[in-house]
Design a protein around this motif. Structure first.
Motif, PDB file in Angstrom:
ATOM      1  N   GLU A 169      61.706  42.578  45.531  1.00  0.00           N
ATOM      2  CA  GLU A 169      60.558  43.321  46.041  1.00  0.00           C
ATOM      3  C   GLU A 169      59.650  43.667  44.865  1.00  0.00           C
ATOM      4  O   GLU A 169      60.080  44.225  43.861  1.00  0.00           O
ATOM      5  N   ARG A 170      58.365  43.312  44.986  1.00  0.00           N
ATOM      6  CA  ARG A 170      57.453  43.341  43.852  1.00  0.00           C
ATOM      7  C   ARG A 170      57.260  44.743  43.274  1.00  0.00           C
ATOM      8  O   ARG A 170      57.212  44.911  42.051  1.00  0.00           O
ATOM      9  N   THR A 171      57.140  45.751  44.114  1.00  0.00           N
ATOM     10  CA  THR A 171      56.881  47.107  43.632  1.00  0.00           C
ATOM     11  C   THR A 171      58.019  47.581  42.728  1.00  0.00           C
ATOM     12  O   THR A 171      57.785  48.118  41.637  1.00  0.00           O
ATOM     13  N   PHE A 172      59.238  47.397  43.172  1.00  0.00           N
ATOM     14  CA  PHE A 172      60.396  47.784  42.378  1.00  0.00           C
ATOM     15  C   PHE A 172      60.462  46.968  41.089  1.00  0.00           C
ATOM     16  O   PHE A 172      60.732  47.506  40.009  1.00  0.00           O
ATOM     17  N   GLN A 173      60.191  45.668  41.177  1.00  0.00           N
ATOM     18  CA  GLN A 173      60.298  44.825  39.995  1.00  0.00           C
ATOM     19  C   GLN A 173      59.275  45.213  38.927  1.00  0.00           C
ATOM     20  O   GLN A 173      59.618  45.337  37.746  1.00  0.00           O
ATOM     21  N   VAL A 174      58.030  45.428  39.324  1.00  0.00           N
ATOM     22  CA  VAL A 174      56.987  45.747  38.350  1.00  0.00           C
ATOM     23  C   VAL A 174      57.142  47.167  37.813  1.00  0.00           C
ATOM     24  O   VAL A 174      57.067  47.398  36.609  1.00  0.00           O
ATOM     25  N   ASN A 175      57.362  48.129  38.698  1.00  0.00           N
ATOM     26  CA  ASN A 175      57.318  49.532  38.299  1.00  0.00           C
ATOM     27  C   ASN A 175      58.594  50.039  37.643  1.00  0.00           C
ATOM     28  O   ASN A 175      58.536  50.953  36.823  1.00  0.00           O
ATOM     29  N   ALA A 176      59.729  49.473  38.015  1.00  0.00           N
ATOM     30  CA  ALA A 176      61.003  50.004  37.505  1.00  0.00           C
ATOM     31  C   ALA A 176      61.822  48.959  36.758  1.00  0.00           C
ATOM     32  O   ALA A 176      62.237  49.177  35.623  1.00  0.00           O
TER      33      ALA A 176
END
Length: 252
Positions: free
Chosen positions: A97-104
Protein backbone atom coordinates in the motif's frame (compact mmCIF):
# COMPACT_ATOMS: atom_id res chain seq x y z
CA UNK A 1 29.32 22.22 9.95
CA UNK A 2 26.99 19.23 9.93
CA UNK A 3 26.19 17.12 6.91
CA UNK A 4 22.41 16.83 6.55
CA UNK A 5 20.04 14.79 4.41
CA UNK A 6 16.47 16.02 3.94
CA UNK A 7 14.13 13.64 2.15
CA UNK A 8 11.29 15.04 0.09
CA UNK A 9 13.08 18.37 -0.31
CA UNK A 10 12.28 19.33 -3.90
CA UNK A 11 9.41 21.55 -2.70
CA UNK A 12 7.16 22.34 0.25
CA UNK A 13 8.29 22.02 3.85
CA UNK A 14 11.25 19.83 2.91
CA UNK A 15 12.63 22.45 0.53
CA UNK A 16 12.40 25.09 3.24
CA UNK A 17 14.07 22.80 5.81
CA UNK A 18 16.92 22.23 3.36
CA UNK A 19 17.19 25.94 2.55
CA UNK A 20 17.23 26.90 6.23
CA UNK A 21 19.89 24.32 7.09
CA UNK A 22 21.95 25.50 4.13
CA UNK A 23 21.53 29.09 5.27
CA UNK A 24 22.89 28.12 8.68
CA UNK A 25 26.07 26.87 7.00
CA UNK A 26 25.40 23.14 6.96
CA UNK A 27 26.26 20.79 4.10
CA UNK A 28 22.82 19.76 2.83
CA UNK A 29 21.94 16.92 0.48
CA UNK A 30 18.50 17.35 -1.03
CA UNK A 31 16.31 14.49 -2.22
CA UNK A 32 14.05 14.35 -5.26
CA UNK A 33 11.71 11.59 -6.34
CA UNK A 34 12.84 11.60 -9.98
CA UNK A 35 15.46 13.05 -12.32
CA UNK A 36 13.17 15.81 -13.59
CA UNK A 37 12.73 17.21 -10.07
CA UNK A 38 16.45 16.74 -9.39
CA UNK A 39 17.34 18.66 -12.55
CA UNK A 40 15.20 21.60 -11.45
CA UNK A 41 16.93 21.62 -8.06
CA UNK A 42 20.39 21.54 -9.64
CA UNK A 43 19.46 24.29 -12.10
CA UNK A 44 18.42 26.43 -9.12
CA UNK A 45 21.85 25.91 -7.53
CA UNK A 46 20.76 23.42 -4.89
CA UNK A 47 24.10 21.63 -4.73
CA UNK A 48 24.16 17.90 -4.05
CA UNK A 49 20.92 16.10 -4.90
CA UNK A 50 20.08 12.43 -4.53
CA UNK A 51 17.30 10.75 -6.50
CA UNK A 52 15.10 7.99 -5.15
CA UNK A 53 11.48 6.95 -5.50
CA UNK A 54 10.38 6.08 -1.98
CA UNK A 55 7.41 4.17 -3.40
CA UNK A 56 9.93 1.60 -4.68
CA UNK A 57 12.02 -0.65 -2.43
CA UNK A 58 14.65 -1.07 -5.15
CA UNK A 59 14.92 2.67 -5.75
CA UNK A 60 15.13 3.38 -2.02
CA UNK A 61 17.88 0.79 -1.64
CA UNK A 62 19.77 2.29 -4.60
CA UNK A 63 19.42 5.75 -3.08
CA UNK A 64 20.82 4.49 0.22
CA UNK A 65 23.74 2.83 -1.58
CA UNK A 66 24.56 6.09 -3.38
CA UNK A 67 24.45 8.01 -0.10
CA UNK A 68 26.67 5.48 1.69
CA UNK A 69 29.38 6.24 -0.86
CA UNK A 70 29.68 9.77 0.50
CA UNK A 71 30.55 11.21 3.88
CA UNK A 72 28.20 9.97 6.63
CA UNK A 73 25.41 12.26 7.74
CA UNK A 74 25.22 14.01 11.08
CA UNK A 75 21.50 14.69 10.62
CA UNK A 76 18.81 12.87 8.64
CA UNK A 77 15.40 14.53 8.32
CA UNK A 78 12.77 12.05 7.16
CA UNK A 79 10.40 14.60 5.67
CA UNK A 80 9.07 12.88 2.54
CA UNK A 81 5.39 12.07 2.64
CA UNK A 82 2.38 11.33 0.49
CA UNK A 83 -1.26 12.19 1.06
CA UNK A 84 -3.43 9.75 -0.90
CA UNK A 85 -6.54 10.85 -2.76
CA UNK A 86 -9.83 9.17 -2.02
CA UNK A 87 -10.43 6.27 -4.37
CA UNK A 88 -9.13 2.76 -4.84
CA UNK A 89 -6.48 1.48 -2.43
CA UNK A 90 -3.14 2.49 -4.04
CA UNK A 91 -0.61 -0.32 -4.46
CA UNK A 92 3.01 0.06 -5.59
CA UNK A 93 4.98 -2.20 -7.90
CA UNK A 94 6.25 -3.93 -4.74
CA UNK A 95 2.68 -4.95 -3.93
CA UNK A 96 2.58 -2.62 -0.93
CA UNK A 97 0.00 0.00 0.00
CA UNK A 98 1.58 3.22 -1.24
CA UNK A 99 0.79 5.48 1.74
CA UNK A 100 2.40 3.12 4.23
CA UNK A 101 5.38 2.48 1.96
CA UNK A 102 6.19 6.14 1.32
CA UNK A 103 5.38 7.59 4.74
CA UNK A 104 6.63 4.87 7.08
CA UNK A 105 8.38 1.94 5.43
CA UNK A 106 10.82 4.07 3.42
CA UNK A 107 11.85 5.92 6.59
CA UNK A 108 12.44 2.56 8.28
CA UNK A 109 14.47 1.29 5.32
CA UNK A 110 16.68 4.37 5.14
CA UNK A 111 17.19 4.26 8.90
CA UNK A 112 18.29 0.63 8.56
CA UNK A 113 20.57 1.15 5.55
CA UNK A 114 22.32 4.45 6.25
CA UNK A 115 25.09 4.82 8.85
CA UNK A 116 23.48 6.14 12.01
CA UNK A 117 23.68 9.93 12.31
CA UNK A 118 23.76 11.80 15.59
CA UNK A 119 20.23 13.11 14.95
CA UNK A 120 17.15 11.62 13.33
CA UNK A 121 14.13 13.86 12.73
CA UNK A 122 10.90 12.26 11.51
CA UNK A 123 8.34 14.74 10.16
CA UNK A 124 5.03 13.32 11.28
CA UNK A 125 1.55 14.83 11.67
CA UNK A 126 -1.04 15.58 14.32
CA UNK A 127 -3.32 13.23 12.37
CA UNK A 128 -1.80 10.47 14.48
CA UNK A 129 -4.38 11.32 17.16
CA UNK A 130 -6.87 9.30 15.10
CA UNK A 131 -4.33 6.70 13.96
CA UNK A 132 -3.92 3.10 14.98
CA UNK A 133 -1.11 0.61 14.42
CA UNK A 134 -2.37 -2.86 13.55
CA UNK A 135 0.75 -4.89 12.80
CA UNK A 136 -1.40 -7.59 11.26
CA UNK A 137 -2.91 -5.12 8.75
CA UNK A 138 -0.46 -2.26 8.30
CA UNK A 139 -1.49 -1.89 4.67
CA UNK A 140 -5.26 -1.80 5.21
CA UNK A 141 -6.03 -4.81 3.11
CA UNK A 142 -9.24 -5.38 5.06
CA UNK A 143 -10.60 -1.84 4.65
CA UNK A 144 -8.99 1.29 3.19
CA UNK A 145 -9.66 5.01 3.27
CA UNK A 146 -7.31 7.86 2.44
CA UNK A 147 -7.64 9.57 5.82
CA UNK A 148 -7.14 6.38 7.81
CA UNK A 149 -4.18 5.30 5.69
CA UNK A 150 -2.45 8.66 6.13
CA UNK A 151 -3.03 8.88 9.89
CA UNK A 152 -1.95 5.29 10.48
CA UNK A 153 1.16 5.64 8.32
CA UNK A 154 2.27 8.76 10.20
CA UNK A 155 1.64 6.99 13.50
CA UNK A 156 3.77 4.09 12.28
CA UNK A 157 6.51 6.52 11.30
CA UNK A 158 6.36 8.06 14.77
CA UNK A 159 6.63 4.65 16.43
CA UNK A 160 9.66 3.89 14.22
CA UNK A 161 11.25 7.13 15.45
CA UNK A 162 10.69 6.14 19.07
CA UNK A 163 11.95 2.61 18.40
CA UNK A 164 15.15 4.13 17.02
CA UNK A 165 15.46 6.31 20.13
CA UNK A 166 15.17 3.23 22.37
CA UNK A 167 17.56 1.15 20.30
CA UNK A 168 20.23 3.83 19.79
CA UNK A 169 20.53 5.96 22.96
CA UNK A 170 23.44 7.93 21.51
CA UNK A 171 21.20 9.17 18.68
CA UNK A 172 18.67 11.96 19.22
CA UNK A 173 15.64 10.55 17.42
CA UNK A 174 12.45 12.59 17.57
CA UNK A 175 9.20 13.13 15.68
CA UNK A 176 7.60 16.45 14.87
CA UNK A 177 4.26 17.86 13.75
CA UNK A 178 5.09 20.84 11.50
CA UNK A 179 1.59 22.30 11.64
CA UNK A 180 -1.00 22.74 8.91
CA UNK A 181 1.17 24.32 6.22
CA UNK A 182 0.32 25.71 2.79
CA UNK A 183 1.88 23.22 0.37
CA UNK A 184 0.81 21.20 -2.66
CA UNK A 185 -0.21 18.48 -0.22
CA UNK A 186 -2.23 20.61 2.20
CA UNK A 187 -3.61 23.25 -0.16
CA UNK A 188 -4.06 27.01 0.14
CA UNK A 189 -6.52 26.85 3.05
CA UNK A 190 -3.75 25.95 5.50
CA UNK A 191 -2.91 28.86 7.85
CA UNK A 192 0.89 28.46 8.07
CA UNK A 193 3.63 29.13 5.55
CA UNK A 194 6.54 26.77 4.91
CA UNK A 195 8.85 28.85 7.12
CA UNK A 196 6.66 28.08 10.12
CA UNK A 197 6.47 24.42 9.17
CA UNK A 198 10.23 24.12 8.85
CA UNK A 199 11.03 25.86 12.13
CA UNK A 200 10.81 22.95 14.59
CA UNK A 201 12.42 20.34 12.28
CA UNK A 202 15.36 22.71 11.74
CA UNK A 203 15.54 23.41 15.48
CA UNK A 204 15.62 19.68 16.26
CA UNK A 205 18.36 19.27 13.64
CA UNK A 206 20.61 21.97 15.04
CA UNK A 207 19.83 22.91 18.64
CA UNK A 208 21.37 21.65 21.86
CA UNK A 209 18.02 20.08 22.81
CA UNK A 210 19.11 16.78 24.42
CA UNK A 211 15.74 15.05 24.20
CA UNK A 212 15.15 11.84 22.33
CA UNK A 213 12.12 9.64 21.78
CA UNK A 214 9.68 12.55 21.96
CA UNK A 215 7.09 14.27 19.76
CA UNK A 216 7.40 18.02 19.21
CA UNK A 217 5.18 20.81 17.91
CA UNK A 218 6.21 24.47 17.96
CA UNK A 219 9.40 23.43 19.79
CA UNK A 220 7.36 21.96 22.64
CA UNK A 221 6.85 18.35 23.66
CA UNK A 222 3.34 17.02 23.04
CA UNK A 223 1.79 13.56 23.39
CA UNK A 224 -0.80 12.75 20.76
CA UNK A 225 -1.15 8.96 20.64
CA UNK A 226 0.03 6.67 23.42
CA UNK A 227 0.35 3.68 21.11
CA UNK A 228 3.50 5.18 19.59
CA UNK A 229 5.26 4.99 22.97
CA UNK A 230 4.47 1.31 23.58
CA UNK A 231 7.72 -0.73 23.31
CA UNK A 232 5.78 -3.88 22.39
CA UNK A 233 4.06 -2.07 19.52
CA UNK A 234 7.36 -0.55 18.40
CA UNK A 235 9.13 -3.92 18.41
CA UNK A 236 6.33 -5.67 16.55
CA UNK A 237 6.25 -2.88 13.95
CA UNK A 238 10.01 -2.95 13.45
CA UNK A 239 9.90 -6.74 13.07
CA UNK A 240 7.17 -6.43 10.44
CA UNK A 241 9.08 -3.72 8.56
CA UNK A 242 12.17 -5.91 8.55
CA UNK A 243 10.14 -8.75 7.06
CA UNK A 244 8.63 -6.50 4.37
CA UNK A 245 11.98 -4.98 3.33
CA UNK A 246 14.32 -7.89 4.03
CA UNK A 247 16.51 -5.50 6.03
CA UNK A 248 16.85 -5.45 9.82
CA UNK A 249 17.86 -2.43 11.86
CA UNK A 250 21.56 -2.53 12.72
CA UNK A 251 22.49 -3.60 16.24
CA UNK A 252 22.80 -0.97 18.93
Amino acid sequence: MSRCLVTGSSDGIGARIADDLDGLGHDVVRHARDEAKAARLRAAGAGEVVVGDLASLASTRAMAAALRAGRPFDVVVHNAGWLPPEGPRPVTADGLERTFQVNALSAYLLTALLPLPSRLVYVSSDSIVRGRIDVDDLQHEAAWSADRAYADSKLAMTAIAFAAARRYPAVRANAVHPGWVRTKMSGDAAPLDVAAGADTPVWLSTSDEPATGLFFHDRRVVRLNEQAYDPAVQDALVERCAALTGVALPPA
